[in-house]
Design a protein around this motif. Sequence first.
Motif: not given
Length: 299
Positions: A1-13, A240-251
Motif C-alpha cells: 500500500m502506498p504511503i499516505e501523504r500527511d500534511l497535518r502531522g502533530y499540529g498543535r498537539a 529557544e522553542e524548548a524554553e517555551r516547552g516545545r520538544s524536538a530532535m535535529l539531525t
Amino acid sequence: MPIERDLRGYGRARPDIIWPNGARVAVSLVVNFEEGAELAVEQDDAETERYGEVASTSPPGVRDFVQEQVFDYGMRAGLWRFLDAFADANVRSTFMMCGRAVERVPDLARAAIEAGHEPAVHGWRWLPHALYGNAETERRDIERTRDVIAHATGVTPVGFMSRGSQSPWTRDLLTDLGFAYDSNALDDDLPYWSRSPRGSMLILPYGFDTNDMKFFHPNGFVQPEDFSDYVGAAFATLIEEAERGRSAMLTVGLHLRICGRPARFRAVKAILAELARLQGRVWIATRAEIAAHFRAVAR
C-alpha cells in the motif's frame, strides 16, 4: 500500500518529550558510510555517479578514476578524522552503512562500530530505493545489507535510511523485518509513528538542510563557517522553542568524503565545540537511543 501523504502531522498537539538527560532537544550526528557503493564503471555499472566534488566528465561506459578517488578519500582519510574527533569530544553517532561499502572494507566498518557508534542500513548500493521494481528484490537487498553489517561489525543494525526516496512498500518491509526505526523522512522535528495494516513503524526524521552535502551544491555552503553557523542557528532556534516547552530532535548529516576534507572538517570541529557548550541543553544520542526512548514514552 502506498504511503499516505500527511500534511497535518502533530499540529498543535505535539508530544511533550523530555529526553533522558532532561533536555528537550535531541541531536543525532549521522555519518554516511557509502564510499565504494556508488555507481561506478569499475563495478560493472553502465555509468559513473555524477554527484560529487565535480561532475563526472566521463561518458557512460568509460571508467572515471577522478570520481572514484573523490569517493575513496572518504574511506582512506576522512573516516579517521571523524573517529578521532568524536573520541575527543566523547560523542557517539550513527553510521548509515551501504552494504556494498561494508563488504569492500569490513575492517573499516568494524573500526567505526568498535569506537562506540551505531550501524544502520543505508541500502546495498548508494541508490534510491524508489528504483526497486518489486518488493521481493528490495527485501533481499535490505536483508543482505543487514547481514553483511552484522557479520563485519558484530552488531545487527535496527535502523534504516536509503538514499533519496524509498519505494511504496519499503516501510512495510522494514516492519516485517523487525526494524526499530526508519529515517526516510524530512517532514517533522520529532519522531512519529507511521501506521499501516502491516503494523506501526517509528519514523525518525532526517534533514537535508543541516547536512554537509550542501558543500556540493552550487548554491550551498562554501566556507566551513557556512555550515557550522547554519547548524548553530538550528540549535539556537530549537533551544529557544524548548524554553517555551516545545520538544524536538535535529539531525546533522555528515559524509566522509565531504566534511572529511581538511578545510571542511573545521565545520565539524566547530559543531562539536558548540554541542559541548550546550551540554545539558541538548541530548546527543545515536538514532537507536532516540528511537528507544521515544518508543518508551510516546507509544
